[in-house]
Design an enzyme around this catalytic site. Sequence first.
Site, PDB file in Angstrom:
ATOM      1  N   ASP A 119       0.663  -1.304   0.020  1.00 45.10           N
ATOM      2  CA  ASP A 119       0.109   0.010   0.087  1.00 45.10           C
ATOM      3  C   ASP A 119       0.859   1.349   0.053  1.00 45.10           C
ATOM      4  OD1 ASP A 119       1.094  -0.138   2.507  1.00 45.10           O
ATOM      5  OD2 ASP A 119      -0.765   0.220   3.543  1.00 45.10           O
ATOM      6  N   HIS A 120       2.123   1.217   0.377  1.00 46.16           N
ATOM      7  CA  HIS A 120       2.979   2.511   0.276  1.00 46.16           C
ATOM      8  C   HIS A 120       3.511   2.738  -0.868  1.00 46.16           C
ATOM      9  CE1 HIS A 120       2.437   2.353   4.677  1.00 46.16           C
ATOM     10  NE2 HIS A 120       3.127   3.323   4.689  1.00 46.16           N
ATOM     11  N   ASP A 174       4.391  -0.775  11.155  1.00 46.97           N
ATOM     12  CA  ASP A 174       3.846   0.708  10.796  1.00 46.97           C
ATOM     13  C   ASP A 174       3.211   1.173  11.981  1.00 46.97           C
ATOM     14  OD1 ASP A 174       2.470   2.084   8.017  1.00 46.97           O
ATOM     15  OD2 ASP A 174       1.557   2.594   9.919  1.00 46.97           O
ATOM     16  N   ARG A 434      -0.245  13.138   9.814  1.00 42.30           N
ATOM     17  CA  ARG A 434       1.002  13.799   9.872  1.00 42.30           C
ATOM     18  C   ARG A 434       1.270  14.853   9.043  1.00 42.30           C
ATOM     19  NH1 ARG A 434       4.196   8.300  11.000  1.00 42.30           N
ATOM     20  NH2 ARG A 434       3.603   8.188  13.165  1.00 42.30           N
ATOM     21  N   SER A 590       7.008   7.649  12.480  1.00 38.92           N
ATOM     22  CA  SER A 590       6.835   6.498  11.908  1.00 38.92           C
ATOM     23  C   SER A 590       7.672   5.264  12.574  1.00 38.92           C
ATOM     24  CB  SER A 590       7.327   6.560  10.330  1.00 38.92           C
ATOM     25  OG  SER A 590       7.723   5.298   9.783  1.00 38.92           O
ATOM     26  N   ARG A 592       9.394   3.085  11.073  1.00 39.28           N
ATOM     27  CA  ARG A 592      10.636   2.696  10.265  1.00 39.28           C
ATOM     28  C   ARG A 592      11.703   2.533  10.895  1.00 39.28           C
ATOM     29  NH1 ARG A 592      10.135   8.229   6.958  1.00 39.28           N
ATOM     30  NH2 ARG A 592       7.914   7.673   7.322  1.00 39.28           N
TER      31      ARG A 592
END
Length: 700
Positions: A119-120, A174, A434, A590, A592
């Site tokens: 989806d990213h 995520d 964000r 995030s 990440r």
Amino acid sequence: MQLSSAYFGYIGILCISSVDTIHFLWYNIGIQVHPPYIYKLSCSRRNTKTGKEYYMGLTLAEKILKAHVVDGDFVKGQEIGLKIDQTLTQDATGTMAYIEFEAMGIDQVRTERSVAYVDHNTLQNGFENADDHRFIGSVAKKHGIYFSRPGNGICHQVHLERFGAPGKTLIGSDSHTPTGGGIGMLAIGAGGLDVAVAMGGGAYYITYPKIVNVVLTGKLNDWVSAKDVILEVLRRLTVKGGVGKIMEYTGDGVSTLSVPERATITNMGAELGATTSIFPSDKVTKAFLDAQGRGDVWVPLAPDPDAVYDETLTIDLSALEPMAARPHSPDNVASLSEIGRIKVDQVCIGSCTNSSFVDMMKVAYILNGKTVHPDVSLAIAPGSKQVLTMLSANGALNAMIDAGARVLESACGPCIGMGQSPNSKGISLRTFNRNFEGRSGTRDGQIYLVSPEVAAASAIAGYLTDPRELGIMPQIDMPAHFTIHDNMITPPAAPEEAKNVEILRGPNIKEYPETAPLADSIVCPVSLKVGDNITTDHIMPAGAKILPLRSNIPAISQHCFAVCDQSFPERAKSLGKSIVVGGTNYGQGSSREHAALAPLYLGVKAVLVKSFARIHRQNLINAGILPLTFTNEADYDKIDAGDTLSLTGLREKIAERLPLTVYNETKKVEIPVECPLSERMREILLCGGLLDFTKAQLSK
């Protein structure tokens, strides 16, 4: 260090921790006990002074936590290991998570359900993203993971629709995984390596957090939305207000909110820095699950009447008005009346925060029969294929298109700078979560976070508009039945077939960065000094140019800290090893892990700051980077970029919990620092990171 039997999924290391016998039987022998029964048995606390157990009411979060504890003492402030029922990944973080999972040498995932979403990185302007999607699909097929294909939707929206279940634990690579709290899950964002360990059957470790009771009273007025609720919480508590806490929503106002509205609130709880947020599982939850054809997973869940909370925040829903978060932070919140009628250049509607069916129906109602202002670009991304299909079937999609909206695929898209960047200095209203500087893809873009109602009304007017000017709000109900067609979710291969599945790797997929056990001394210069509220978008930017490199740490590291200092990657690499110094709330945003892996690759050995955001601190530990905090925040001013710092006797001091001191050899000054670590965290650091630690445990 001795592990409980559940630390690494049924490997055979047996040792009884402080977990109740019923929990031990449930998780290690396979007895399936209905969750509410477990919760009733678990209503006890430990007195931190006497160590004795005493019975009293538990919060909902505590009930789920206690039912899933497999390692550690259930004591506030202590580290506990949780059995994880479900995991999710998305493609920007998933590729690395699956590289890490493969490195563990485990054939099949050991969770109840693991799902890989794409989806990213859906903008395919080169081979990289397509190769990564193919890799993830093949890994999922081979290792027992469900694969949500490109176009099926945003991970959090789809998981809420098709997989989420009240009372279950979920971790995802995520930071907005807490969206699942809207359905009564204990859903937590984590680094990819933590998710990989959980997929292998390992426990996920957190510090037993404080529980904040957010009491909702009253009912939202027309054109005031769930987005305004969480903006109000952010206005009061700030982006640091939830660190080390779980936000638990109670009160008579809860029953007035639908599951998607609750999910909007829990989704943006991530911006508070909270561990997670959660709503009870009630008749509203049941109706949603019934409409999704999954009523069999529903269980009623609520806190005990005498539950004790660490903090309480009360919000009168009827007193709220439409609000917006101004640039460049989600907590820079003001009412629309305070902000005024500013001219708008762009409007983007969607993201995992506000892309549900009802959100989209409200937008379609506002746009119906009207035309987007000629000075405004309007983009709309429905959150899932289910939502898009239903909008197409009932005509709402046609209303959007007729009004002049640019309809995007069901994906994250503009929220992570993957297309639709605004014009220079452009004012963009977004229903996202964000608005960090540069995140949109335009360095000087002015991003405001608003509700779908505000966004749609403003797109028509051309300026920031209070939707209450539109008159009476229509009644848009949740559907009694959602359209269900899971043809874009590919189940994994059967175990006997999985052995023959080939993993498909493209040239962009590189190995995990090289690690080494913690050195006994670190003597190196400060390669970068930054201020407060540095986000993971500062450390490791997103966007269409950079996201395709998420599976290639050597390449993506060349963009590390580019928002702060474009010369950092070259300087850090040339230094060989260095230290980064920062302010408060370092690493917010995030989940990440690339914000830790890229500095690791560039030789960063330690990060010294005033305070850390939860997930990023854990990601640094997982990568084998020493996370240090100033004992006295004023000592931040005693270090400048380029100063040489030294730490000696590290292995003994970390192992024995001895005081740590940084010596600034340039300025000839000693600076006391802290590195609070659990026993497990110390072993991870000493080993050189979580991957090395896990391999060592598996070898035993």
